[in-house]
Scaffold this motif. Structure first.
Motif, PDB file in Angstrom:
ATOM      1  N   VAL A 249      43.770  16.338  29.070  1.00 34.86           N
ATOM      2  CA  VAL A 249      43.933  15.246  30.049  1.00 34.86           C
ATOM      3  C   VAL A 249      45.126  15.576  30.939  1.00 34.86           C
ATOM      4  O   VAL A 249      46.160  16.038  30.476  1.00 34.86           O
ATOM      5  CB  VAL A 249      44.128  13.885  29.348  1.00 34.86           C
ATOM      6  N   CYS A 250      44.940  15.377  32.234  1.00 37.99           N
ATOM      7  CA  CYS A 250      46.032  15.540  33.194  1.00 37.99           C
ATOM      8  C   CYS A 250      46.457  14.163  33.684  1.00 37.99           C
ATOM      9  O   CYS A 250      45.622  13.359  34.091  1.00 37.99           O
ATOM     10  CB  CYS A 250      45.595  16.393  34.393  1.00 37.99           C
ATOM     11  N   SER A 251      47.730  13.919  33.676  1.00 40.60           N
ATOM     12  CA  SER A 251      48.246  12.637  34.143  1.00 40.60           C
ATOM     13  C   SER A 251      48.193  12.564  35.660  1.00 40.60           C
ATOM     14  O   SER A 251      48.400  13.552  36.361  1.00 40.60           O
ATOM     15  CB  SER A 251      49.690  12.450  33.665  1.00 40.60           C
ATOM     16  N   ARG A 252      47.923  11.373  36.162  1.00 40.63           N
ATOM     17  CA  ARG A 252      47.950  11.148  37.605  1.00 40.63           C
ATOM     18  C   ARG A 252      49.340  11.395  38.172  1.00 40.63           C
ATOM     19  O   ARG A 252      49.500  11.725  39.349  1.00 40.63           O
ATOM     20  CB  ARG A 252      47.508   9.695  37.870  1.00 40.63           C
ATOM     21  N   LYS A 253      50.350  11.288  37.311  1.00 40.52           N
ATOM     22  CA  LYS A 253      51.730  11.482  37.768  1.00 40.52           C
ATOM     23  C   LYS A 253      52.047  12.951  38.048  1.00 40.52           C
ATOM     24  O   LYS A 253      53.065  13.269  38.643  1.00 40.52           O
ATOM     25  CB  LYS A 253      52.702  10.900  36.739  1.00 40.52           C
ATOM     26  N   GLN A 254      51.160  13.863  37.601  1.00 40.22           N
ATOM     27  CA  GLN A 254      51.324  15.281  37.902  1.00 40.22           C
ATOM     28  C   GLN A 254      50.664  15.657  39.228  1.00 40.22           C
ATOM     29  O   GLN A 254      50.774  16.796  39.662  1.00 40.22           O
ATOM     30  CB  GLN A 254      50.697  16.126  36.774  1.00 40.22           C
ATOM     31  N   PHE A 255      50.013  14.713  39.847  1.00 40.62           N
ATOM     32  CA  PHE A 255      49.207  14.967  41.044  1.00 40.62           C
ATOM     33  C   PHE A 255      50.035  14.661  42.297  1.00 40.62           C
ATOM     34  O   PHE A 255      50.909  13.779  42.271  1.00 40.62           O
ATOM     35  CB  PHE A 255      47.961  14.076  41.006  1.00 40.62           C
ATOM     36  N   PRO A 256      49.804  15.360  43.403  1.00 39.51           N
ATOM     37  CA  PRO A 256      50.627  15.141  44.617  1.00 39.51           C
ATOM     38  C   PRO A 256      50.278  13.852  45.346  1.00 39.51           C
ATOM     39  O   PRO A 256      49.685  13.873  46.422  1.00 39.51           O
ATOM     40  CB  PRO A 256      50.309  16.376  45.469  1.00 39.51           C
ATOM     41  N   CYS A 257      50.660  12.730  44.769  1.00 42.54           N
ATOM     42  CA  CYS A 257      50.378  11.458  45.427  1.00 42.54           C
ATOM     43  C   CYS A 257      51.585  10.522  45.429  1.00 42.54           C
ATOM     44  O   CYS A 257      51.446   9.305  45.486  1.00 42.54           O
ATOM     45  CB  CYS A 257      49.154  10.789  44.811  1.00 42.54           C
ATOM     46  N   GLU A 495      40.497  25.015  45.412  1.00 40.52           N
ATOM     47  CA  GLU A 495      40.054  24.052  46.423  1.00 40.52           C
ATOM     48  C   GLU A 495      39.113  23.001  45.820  1.00 40.52           C
ATOM     49  O   GLU A 495      38.073  22.656  46.376  1.00 40.52           O
ATOM     50  CB  GLU A 495      39.381  24.767  47.597  1.00 40.52           C
ATOM     51  N   ASP A 496      39.505  22.478  44.665  1.00 40.52           N
ATOM     52  CA  ASP A 496      38.686  21.485  43.976  1.00 40.52           C
ATOM     53  C   ASP A 496      38.821  20.089  44.576  1.00 40.52           C
ATOM     54  O   ASP A 496      38.053  19.190  44.208  1.00 40.52           O
ATOM     55  CB  ASP A 496      39.081  21.411  42.493  1.00 40.52           C
ATOM     56  N   PHE A 497      39.777  19.897  45.484  1.00 44.71           N
ATOM     57  CA  PHE A 497      40.041  18.569  46.017  1.00 44.71           C
ATOM     58  C   PHE A 497      39.869  18.531  47.529  1.00 44.71           C
ATOM     59  O   PHE A 497      39.904  19.560  48.212  1.00 44.71           O
ATOM     60  CB  PHE A 497      41.459  18.117  45.633  1.00 44.71           C
ATOM     61  N   ILE A 498      39.687  17.309  48.021  1.00 39.94           N
ATOM     62  CA  ILE A 498      39.530  17.062  49.449  1.00 39.94           C
ATOM     63  C   ILE A 498      40.452  15.900  49.809  1.00 39.94           C
ATOM     64  O   ILE A 498      40.535  14.905  49.075  1.00 39.94           O
ATOM     65  CB  ILE A 498      38.068  16.728  49.775  1.00 39.94           C
ATOM     66  N   ALA A 499      41.162  16.043  50.934  1.00 37.95           N
ATOM     67  CA  ALA A 499      42.061  14.984  51.389  1.00 37.95           C
ATOM     68  C   ALA A 499      41.796  14.711  52.862  1.00 37.95           C
ATOM     69  O   ALA A 499      41.492  15.626  53.631  1.00 37.95           O
ATOM     70  CB  ALA A 499      43.523  15.380  51.171  1.00 37.95           C
ATOM     71  N   LYS A 506      45.954   5.043  55.443  1.00 38.88           N
ATOM     72  CA  LYS A 506      46.042   5.664  54.121  1.00 38.88           C
ATOM     73  C   LYS A 506      45.631   7.136  54.170  1.00 38.88           C
ATOM     74  O   LYS A 506      44.984   7.595  55.100  1.00 38.88           O
ATOM     75  CB  LYS A 506      45.138   4.926  53.130  1.00 38.88           C
ATOM     76  N   VAL A 507      46.032   7.838  53.114  1.00 42.60           N
ATOM     77  CA  VAL A 507      45.509   9.171  52.824  1.00 42.60           C
ATOM     78  C   VAL A 507      44.589   9.034  51.621  1.00 42.60           C
ATOM     79  O   VAL A 507      44.971   8.453  50.600  1.00 42.60           O
ATOM     80  CB  VAL A 507      46.640  10.177  52.514  1.00 42.60           C
ATOM     81  N   TYR A 508      43.368   9.557  51.749  1.00 43.22           N
ATOM     82  CA  TYR A 508      42.398   9.503  50.658  1.00 43.22           C
ATOM     83  C   TYR A 508      42.234  10.892  50.039  1.00 43.22           C
ATOM     84  O   TYR A 508      42.200  11.895  50.749  1.00 43.22           O
ATOM     85  CB  TYR A 508      41.037   9.013  51.164  1.00 43.22           C
ATOM     86  N   ILE A 509      42.137  10.918  48.702  1.00 41.76           N
ATOM     87  CA  ILE A 509      41.898  12.164  47.989  1.00 41.76           C
ATOM     88  C   ILE A 509      40.665  11.979  47.102  1.00 41.76           C
ATOM     89  O   ILE A 509      40.535  10.975  46.399  1.00 41.76           O
ATOM     90  CB  ILE A 509      43.103  12.579  47.120  1.00 41.76           C
ATOM     91  N   SER A 514      33.017  14.383  43.419  1.00 38.27           N
ATOM     92  CA  SER A 514      32.901  12.932  43.270  1.00 38.27           C
ATOM     93  C   SER A 514      32.985  12.229  44.613  1.00 38.27           C
ATOM     94  O   SER A 514      33.896  12.489  45.405  1.00 38.27           O
ATOM     95  CB  SER A 514      34.012  12.422  42.337  1.00 38.27           C
ATOM     96  N   GLU A 515      32.058  11.337  44.889  1.00 39.93           N
ATOM     97  CA  GLU A 515      32.029  10.633  46.174  1.00 39.93           C
ATOM     98  C   GLU A 515      33.119   9.580  46.281  1.00 39.93           C
ATOM     99  O   GLU A 515      33.555   9.242  47.390  1.00 39.93           O
ATOM    100  CB  GLU A 515      30.658   9.984  46.380  1.00 39.93           C
ATOM    101  N   LEU A 516      33.552   9.044  45.150  1.00 42.87           N
ATOM    102  CA  LEU A 516      34.569   7.989  45.174  1.00 42.87           C
ATOM    103  C   LEU A 516      35.963   8.614  45.150  1.00 42.87           C
ATOM    104  O   LEU A 516      36.192   9.606  44.446  1.00 42.87           O
ATOM    105  CB  LEU A 516      34.396   7.060  43.978  1.00 42.87           C
ATOM    106  N   PRO A 517      36.914   8.054  45.885  1.00 40.37           N
ATOM    107  CA  PRO A 517      38.266   8.626  45.899  1.00 40.37           C
ATOM    108  C   PRO A 517      38.940   8.485  44.542  1.00 40.37           C
ATOM    109  O   PRO A 517      38.750   7.499  43.833  1.00 40.37           O
ATOM    110  CB  PRO A 517      38.992   7.805  46.974  1.00 40.37           C
ATOM    111  N   ILE A 518      39.730   9.488  44.183  1.00 44.94           N
ATOM    112  CA  ILE A 518      40.511   9.406  42.944  1.00 44.94           C
ATOM    113  C   ILE A 518      41.923   8.922  43.233  1.00 44.94           C
ATOM    114  O   ILE A 518      42.674   8.608  42.313  1.00 44.94           O
ATOM    115  CB  ILE A 518      40.560  10.772  42.219  1.00 44.94           C
TER     116      ILE A 518
END
Length: 576
Positions: A249-257, A495-499, A506-509, A514-518
């Motif tokens: 599991v990867c925490s959302r806190k490790q993600f650039p947001c 390149e697993d993500f799209i922003a 807002k910025v969406y990722i 997945s069609e829904l934003p994470i």
């Protein structure tokens, strides 16, 4: 994980390659459930299920690989299982000892246990090939020649390979042979590799695939990583790099947001931002007529103003780094007929190009060779130029919205006012349709491998297209897109993500699948025009907005959990 059912359902003569002892049924393992005080008495037997048998054999194989032979013997004895068929064990031992004649005889015993009659010929070929090469390495040329002519050739199998093998007779010494064959030479390593190949022709009930437990565990780890929405680090196929005791599991806190910096040096709307190809710099373009180059600190990932490039009278709405990051081209909005080519290390303007005052040069793309670029706009101009702005080629009547050069160095992708992307070949002057949308394509970008295109479509949002198959793969939800030009990007490891930016500030990722934003990143107060993900540092991203700021996003700062959850510039959890 799907189990391998091969080898199940055979008759009782084969015992499924598992059971031992008489009267235990067809392939059924039994386990002792007696306590120590009942030693010597009749033991109560428990019938093991097929999955339980499989697990015991997998554990036994793994322990055997660790050299714990006595433990394996005890496990097989107590469970009533057999690690592999006795014929397979004999075969394995003879191969590892280099007793090729005995190994060939073993094949006759294994024949009845195999599903494909042709497999025997293939296995015999592999055995004789190893035998032949070992003779050659030992300098026994006559014996090797006899194997080639009297044993391999009569098989009438893979004659092309036999011709190649015959050429090795000319090798002058063992080192020459190993170099030409890319073979490890006589010994344990090459015979182990031979066994791995031979096993593929045997049912797993007879002989387990090599290192099967490690393979299953590695597949499980990879599957968990693939399903992890926030996994953004380089994949390591080694099991030593993970714990098997907990799910991945990867925490959302490790993600650039989380906002790391707010860059406020521009004094008007910021229309574009782009990291350099080596990830060490960020270029931002603004309505205030300037381009600012920012230096990325390799340790802290903080951005520091490096230099300001001035004089773009109409503002800067698009930027493109040369492949080696030496040059940066700046374009303006619709009514701008000029583009600027800057030398980034020196800060000097190399070229200011304008073909006609009636032109509109709003987009640009570099050829992979770094010596040419293409530019165009919505007034019908489409040029290919050199670094001095000299016109090399032109295409008439193409109203360009956005451009991209394909890796072949010949083809240019251009979105136009007909809601499509076409491919233009400047060498043979041919063009073809690749993407057709129902609404205007405001901008697009292409993945590093050239396979996928990410489109910002007016009133529709962000669409993902497969350029090779020419099909729409996915429509991403959440973003607000009208008729403003918004630039999205691929990002993260692989390149697993799209922003993308959005008109709702807002910025969406999204995860690419997945069609829904994470994640939804808040903090800007006006339309977010552009998002750029650092190509080298997967945890670093930048966004440019009409509010006059550039926000730099990264993982959560090193704070307590309560403090992180209380940050104003937060990353909304979208997977609940």
């Amino acid at each position: 994980m799907q189990s391998n059912g091969e080898g199940q359902g055979q008759d009782s003569d084969t015992n499924n390659g598992n059971s031992v002892g008489a009267g235990l049924g067809s392939g059924t393992c039994v386990a002792s459930t007696s306590s120590g005080s009942e030693v010597g008495s009749m033991k109560k037997k428990k019938r093991l299920s097929q999955s339980e048998e499989d697990v015991i054999r997998l554990i036994g194989q793994h322990l055997d690989g660790l050299g714990l032979n006595q433990t394996v013997d005890l496990l097989m004895q107590e469970s009533g299982c057999r690690l592999e068929h006795t014929s397979a064990t004999k075969f394995r031992n003879h191969v590892m000892e280099g007793e090729w004649d005995k190994a060939e005889n073993d094949l006759n015993e294994l024949r009845a246990l195999m599903h494909s009659p042709n497999a025997i010929v293939r296995m015999k070929f592999l055995l004789l090939q190893q035998k032949y090469l070992e003779y050659l390495e030992d300098g026994k040329v006559l014996e090797a020649l006899q194997v080639l002519r009297g044993e391999l050739t009569p098989l009438k199998y893979n004659t092309d390979r036999i011709h190649v093998l015959s050429g090795y007779l000319m090798c002058s010494h063992a080192e020459d042979l190993r170099a030409k064959t890319e073979w490890e030479g006589k010994g344990t390593n090459s015979r182990c590799r031979l066994l791995d190949k031979l096993q593929t022709y045997l049912p797993p009930s007879v002989m387990l695939p090599p290192r099967r437990l490690q393979t299953l565990l590695r597949q499980a780890v990879e599957l968990q990583r693939d399903r992890c929405l926030y996994h953004n680090t380089k994949l390591d196929s080694s099991l030593d790099s993970v714990t098997l005791l907990l799910d991945h599991v990867c925490s959302r806190k490790q993600f650039p947001c989380y906002t790391q910096q707010i860059l406020t040096e521009h004094c008007n709307e910021v229309w574009f931002c782009k990291f350099s190809n080596d990830g060490t710099k960020l270029a931002t373009g603004s309505k205030d007529t300037t381009v600012i180059i920012w230096q990325v600190d390799p340790e802290s990932h903080q951005l520091k103003l490096l230099r300001t490039l001035e004089g773009h009278a109409y503002g800067v709405s698009y930027l493109a780094w040369s492949p080696d990051d030496t040059y940066l081209i700046a374009c303006g909005p619709d009514d701008c007929s000029e583009l600027w080519l800057w030398n980034v290390p020196t800060g000097e303007l190399r070229t200011k190009m304008s073909q006609s005052h009636e032109d509109s040069l709003t987009s640009v793309a570099w050829n992979p060779d770094g010596k040419r670029f293409v530019t165009g706009g919505q007034r019908g101009q489409f040029y290919q130029c050199d670094l001095d702005g000299n016109l090399l080629d032109s295409w008439e009547g193409v109203r360009v919205q956005c451009l991209w050069c394909v890796g072949d160095g010949r083809t240019v992708l251009a979105s136009d006012t007909h809601q499509r992307i076409r491919g233009y070949n400047f060498e043979d002057l041919t063009d073809r349709n690749i993407v057709q949308e129902d609404h205007p394509i405001m901008s697009f970008t292409v993945s590093k491998n050239g396979r996928l295109a990410l489109l910002n479509v007016a009133t529709q949002g962000v669409h993902l297209w497969d350029l090779q198959d020419r099909v729409l793969v996915r429509k991403y939800q959440g973003v607000t897109q009208g008729f403003y030009t918004i630039h999205s990007c691929f990002g993260g490891h692989n390149e697993d993500f799209i922003a993308s930016g959005s008109e709702d500030h807002k910025v969406y990722i999204w995860h690419r699948r997945s069609e829904l934003p994470i994640a939804e990143l808040t903090g800007h107060t006006r339309t977010v025009n552009c998002v750029s993900w650092n190509p080298i540092i997967p945890g670093l991203m930048a966004s440019a907005s009409d509010d006059g700021t550039v926000r730099v996003w990264g993982p959560a700062p090193f704070l307590d959990t309560q403090e992180v959850d209380g940050l104003n510039e937060n990353c909304s959890n979208m997977d609940s």
